[in-house]
Structures are given as structure tokens and as C-alpha cells.
Write a protein that holds these residues in place. Structure first.
Motif, mmCIF file in Angstrom:
data_model
loop_
_atom_site.group_PDB
_atom_site.id
_atom_site.type_symbol
_atom_site.label_atom_id
_atom_site.label_comp_id
_atom_site.label_asym_id
_atom_site.label_seq_id
_atom_site.Cartn_x
_atom_site.Cartn_y
_atom_site.Cartn_z
ATOM 1 N N PHE A 60 55.903 -9.403 38.647
ATOM 2 C CA PHE A 60 56.907 -8.410 38.271
ATOM 3 C C PHE A 60 58.293 -9.030 38.356
ATOM 4 O O PHE A 60 58.619 -9.720 39.335
ATOM 5 C CB PHE A 60 56.838 -7.199 39.211
ATOM 6 C CG PHE A 60 55.484 -6.545 39.259
ATOM 7 C CD1 PHE A 60 55.120 -5.609 38.306
ATOM 8 C CD2 PHE A 60 54.567 -6.889 40.236
ATOM 9 C CE1 PHE A 60 53.854 -5.015 38.344
ATOM 10 C CE2 PHE A 60 53.309 -6.311 40.285
ATOM 11 C CZ PHE A 60 52.948 -5.366 39.340
ATOM 12 N N THR A 61 59.100 -8.783 37.345
ATOM 13 C CA THR A 61 60.487 -9.231 37.348
ATOM 14 C C THR A 61 61.409 -8.028 37.197
ATOM 15 O O THR A 61 60.984 -6.950 36.774
ATOM 16 C CB THR A 61 60.747 -10.247 36.221
ATOM 17 O OG1 THR A 61 60.263 -9.695 34.977
ATOM 18 C CG2 THR A 61 60.033 -11.550 36.502
ATOM 19 N N CYS A 62 62.672 -8.233 37.559
ATOM 20 C CA CYS A 62 63.618 -7.119 37.662
ATOM 21 C C CYS A 62 64.923 -7.462 36.964
ATOM 22 O O CYS A 62 65.299 -8.639 36.886
ATOM 23 C CB CYS A 62 63.889 -6.816 39.136
ATOM 24 S SG CYS A 62 62.372 -6.541 40.080
ATOM 25 N N PHE A 63 65.616 -6.441 36.488
ATOM 26 C CA PHE A 63 66.830 -6.728 35.727
ATOM 27 C C PHE A 63 68.046 -6.988 36.615
ATOM 28 O O PHE A 63 69.164 -7.118 36.109
ATOM 29 C CB PHE A 63 67.109 -5.672 34.647
ATOM 30 C CG PHE A 63 67.367 -4.258 35.111
ATOM 31 C CD1 PHE A 63 68.601 -3.880 35.625
ATOM 32 C CD2 PHE A 63 66.383 -3.289 34.979
ATOM 33 C CE1 PHE A 63 68.849 -2.577 36.011
ATOM 34 C CE2 PHE A 63 66.610 -1.982 35.355
ATOM 35 C CZ PHE A 63 67.854 -1.614 35.881
ATOM 36 N N ASP A 64 67.840 -7.116 37.928
ATOM 37 C CA ASP A 64 68.910 -7.670 38.757
ATOM 38 C C ASP A 64 69.005 -9.178 38.569
ATOM 39 O O ASP A 64 69.951 -9.810 39.031
ATOM 40 C CB ASP A 64 68.717 -7.325 40.232
ATOM 41 C CG ASP A 64 67.518 -7.999 40.863
ATOM 42 O OD1 ASP A 64 66.695 -8.580 40.132
ATOM 43 O OD2 ASP A 64 67.389 -7.936 42.111
ATOM 44 N N GLY A 65 67.991 -9.760 37.909
ATOM 45 C CA GLY A 65 68.006 -11.184 37.610
ATOM 46 C C GLY A 65 67.543 -12.069 38.743
ATOM 47 O O GLY A 65 67.531 -13.298 38.598
ATOM 48 N N THR A 66 67.104 -11.481 39.859
ATOM 49 C CA THR A 66 66.778 -12.262 41.043
ATOM 50 C C THR A 66 65.426 -11.910 41.642
ATOM 51 O O THR A 66 64.622 -12.782 41.963
ATOM 52 C CB THR A 66 67.856 -12.056 42.135
ATOM 53 O OG1 THR A 66 69.131 -12.412 41.605
ATOM 54 C CG2 THR A 66 67.572 -12.894 43.373
ATOM 55 N N TYR A 67 65.138 -10.636 41.790
ATOM 56 C CA TYR A 67 63.966 -10.215 42.543
ATOM 57 C C TYR A 67 62.687 -10.354 41.727
ATOM 58 O O TYR A 67 62.664 -10.110 40.519
ATOM 59 C CB TYR A 67 64.106 -8.772 42.994
ATOM 60 C CG TYR A 67 63.234 -8.444 44.184
ATOM 61 C CD1 TYR A 67 63.633 -8.788 45.474
ATOM 62 C CD2 TYR A 67 62.010 -7.821 44.025
ATOM 63 C CE1 TYR A 67 62.833 -8.503 46.569
ATOM 64 C CE2 TYR A 67 61.195 -7.541 45.117
ATOM 65 C CZ TYR A 67 61.611 -7.886 46.383
ATOM 66 O OH TYR A 67 60.811 -7.610 47.460
ATOM 67 N N THR A 68 61.611 -10.745 42.406
ATOM 68 C CA THR A 68 60.280 -10.797 41.808
ATOM 69 C C THR A 68 59.269 -10.253 42.809
ATOM 70 O O THR A 68 59.525 -10.215 44.010
ATOM 71 C CB THR A 68 59.882 -12.238 41.435
ATOM 72 O OG1 THR A 68 59.881 -13.054 42.621
ATOM 73 C CG2 THR A 68 60.844 -12.827 40.412
ATOM 74 N N GLU A 69 58.125 -9.837 42.300
ATOM 75 C CA GLU A 69 57.035 -9.378 43.154
ATOM 76 C C GLU A 69 55.706 -9.764 42.528
ATOM 77 O O GLU A 69 55.654 -10.252 41.393
ATOM 78 C CB GLU A 69 57.091 -7.876 43.409
ATOM 79 C CG GLU A 69 57.534 -7.487 44.823
ATOM 80 C CD GLU A 69 56.767 -8.210 45.911
ATOM 81 O OE1 GLU A 69 55.586 -8.580 45.699
ATOM 82 O OE2 GLU A 69 57.334 -8.416 46.984
ATOM 83 N N SER A 70 54.612 -9.535 43.275
ATOM 84 C CA SER A 70 53.292 -9.889 42.778
ATOM 85 C C SER A 70 52.246 -8.937 43.333
ATOM 86 O O SER A 70 52.418 -8.354 44.412
ATOM 87 C CB SER A 70 52.931 -11.316 43.211
ATOM 88 O OG SER A 70 52.772 -11.366 44.628
ATOM 89 N N LEU A 71 51.164 -8.784 42.577
ATOM 90 C CA LEU A 71 49.962 -8.098 43.030
ATOM 91 C C LEU A 71 48.770 -8.825 42.424
ATOM 92 O O LEU A 71 48.882 -9.417 41.341
ATOM 93 C CB LEU A 71 49.937 -6.635 42.565
ATOM 94 C CG LEU A 71 50.937 -5.655 43.176
ATOM 95 C CD1 LEU A 71 50.871 -4.321 42.442
ATOM 96 C CD2 LEU A 71 50.695 -5.454 44.671
ATOM 97 N N THR A 72 47.635 -8.763 43.094
ATOM 98 C CA THR A 72 46.413 -9.195 42.429
ATOM 99 C C THR A 72 46.067 -8.155 41.367
ATOM 100 O O THR A 72 46.554 -7.011 41.408
ATOM 101 C CB THR A 72 45.251 -9.320 43.414
ATOM 102 O OG1 THR A 72 44.899 -8.013 43.893
ATOM 103 C CG2 THR A 72 45.609 -10.235 44.582
ATOM 104 N N LEU A 73 45.210 -8.524 40.441
ATOM 105 C CA LEU A 73 44.831 -7.582 39.393
ATOM 106 C C LEU A 73 44.116 -6.368 39.992
ATOM 107 O O LEU A 73 44.361 -5.227 39.562
ATOM 108 C CB LEU A 73 43.941 -8.281 38.366
ATOM 109 C CG LEU A 73 43.570 -7.476 37.122
ATOM 110 C CD1 LEU A 73 44.815 -7.017 36.374
ATOM 111 C CD2 LEU A 73 42.676 -8.314 36.202
#
Length: 241
Positions: free
Chosen positions: A148-161
């Protein structure tokens, strides 16, 4: 990025204690509903312009902390907002806010738990199940995870499927029975009900299906990738889901 505020390593303890005392004073002020709403708006605006993250230590009347890992975050509305779905999918898609709103909505009421200890009970979130968006895109057999990416231009996240397909994971458009405001990650954020709140990425702009888990912003800084409430990060909080 999140309402949640995991501290960077090396933050002086004295500063946290001082601001904690300040927070106690703020808690008294917010007892009056009109002042509570005013303080909430003030803290949200201040945090958006605060590169230090110190405003994240001040609670508003709802118990949330405002925090961003970016020095500023652009504002998006129904005309400018876009959510892209790409990667290992058969049908890459770009959603407008109106398109997301037109999809079937799911409402969940759960506690929100921060890995630093604060908790907001019985918080309603409403949005589109992430599994529905993934199914519409046509996830390929080689897929294993989501970035996952965000329009703050910095933050990311992840999940398994498998985590992403849970019924309690939403692409959220509303919180506390109101449209998501900018300070709470609006107009669209991720909501992962059973995990610590840093997984619920604010200002969501991209969903990329990948062949492996790619640790997100805080996970690269030592937080658990699998952030189940009460079963990770060395904490024993009561589960939220």
C-alpha cells in the motif's frame, strides 16, 4: 502517517514526559464539546504542518493522536482523489472517490489500538472490503502479498494476500459515522481491524499486488510486519477483532 504514533528510536524521554503532562491539561479542556471540536480541528491542522511529530503526543477528545511522517500532506477531494490498483492483476484499475462510494459498503465497529498503548473503543469504520477490490482486479496465481502506498509520498504498508482478504479489512471512506477528514487520512484510508493501527495506512493512494511481502514504513524501523493486536510487538493488549 497514521493516527498512531510509534516513536523513532532515540527520542529523548524528557520530551515525552513533558508533552505527556501537557496532554493531561488538554484532556481537561476537551470536556466541553464545542471546545473539544475546536481542539480537534486545531491539532489536526497543526500536525499536518509539524515535521517533528510532537503534536502526535497530544490527544484530542476522541482519544486519537494526529501524526504524519511527512512534513506536509496534500489535500484531496472528490475531483482530485484517485486510487490505483495494479501489480499482479489481470485488470489494473483506477478508482475515483465517487466510484468507491458507489460500491457496496461494509460497516465495522471495533476498538482501535495503538502499539504505543492508547485505545479508542467502539469506533465505527465504513468502506469497501479490500477483498472485493482485489476480486474485481483479478489477482494472479503468483500473488502473495499487497503493498500500500499513500499520497503523503512517504508512508507504505503491507499485508499478505490472506490477511488482505479478511472480511474485517476495509478501504475505508467513513469513520465515526462521518466522511473521513484529512487529518484522519481522508478521503480514503486502509482499515485493518485486527491489527495495531499503524497497519491502517492513512491517505491511501495505491494498492499493488506483489509476489512477496515488502515491509512498510514502520516495519523497516523495527515494528512487526504481522501486527496482530495482543500477539505482536511484545504487547498483550486485548484483541480488537
Amino acid at each position: 502517517m497514521n493516527d498512531e504514533h510509534p516513536e523513532e528510536r532515540g527520542t529523548p524521554i524528557g520530551r515525552r514526559v513533558f508533552l505527556g503532562t501537557l496532554a493531561l491539561g488538554a484532556a481537561g479542556v476537551v470536556a466541553a464539546p464545542p471546545l473539544q471540536r475546536g481542539l480537534e480541528a486545531f491539532l489536526g491542522g497543526a500536525a499536518d504542518k509539524d515535521p517533528t511529530g510532537l503534536t502526535g503526543l497530544l490527544p484530542n477528545g476522541g482519544g486519537f493522536r494526529y501524526y504524519s511522517v511527512a512534513s506536509s500532506v496534500p489535500r484531496k477531494n472528490a475531483e482530485s482523489y484517485r486510487l490505483t490498483v495494479d501489480g499482479l492483476v489481470d485488470r489494473p484499475t483506477t478508482y475515483t472517490l465517487d466510484a468507491l462510494t458507489s460500491l457496496p459498503q461494509t460497516r465495522l465497529v471495533r476498538d482501535v489500538q495503538c502499539v504505543t498503548g492508547w485505545r479508542v473503543p467502539d469506533t465505527p469504520f465504513e468502506g469497501v472490503r479490500l477483498s472485493r477490490i482485489l476480486d474485481a482486479a483479478g489477482v494472479r496465481p503468483t500473488a502473495k502479498a499487497i503493498r500500500f502506498t499513500c499520497f503523503d509520498g512517504t508512508y507504505t504498508e503491507s499485508l499478505t494476500l490472506a490477511q488482505a482478504r479478511r472480511a474485517d479489512v476495509l478501504v475505508a471512506l467513513r469513520m465515526q459515522d462521518k466522511d473521513l477528514g484529512h487529518s484522519h487520512g481522508g478521503p480514503v484510508r486502509l482499515y485493518v481491524a485486527p491489527m495495531y493501527f499503524y497497519k491502517s495506512a492513512k491517505w491511501l493512494s495505491g494498492i499493488t499486488v506483489t509476489d512477496e511481502v515488502r515491509p512498510g514504513y514502520w516495519e523497516k524501523r523495527g515494528y512487526d510486519v504481522d501486527a496482530w493486536v495482543g500477539r505482536s510487538n511484545g504487547r498483550d493488549d486485548a484483541p480488537t477483532s
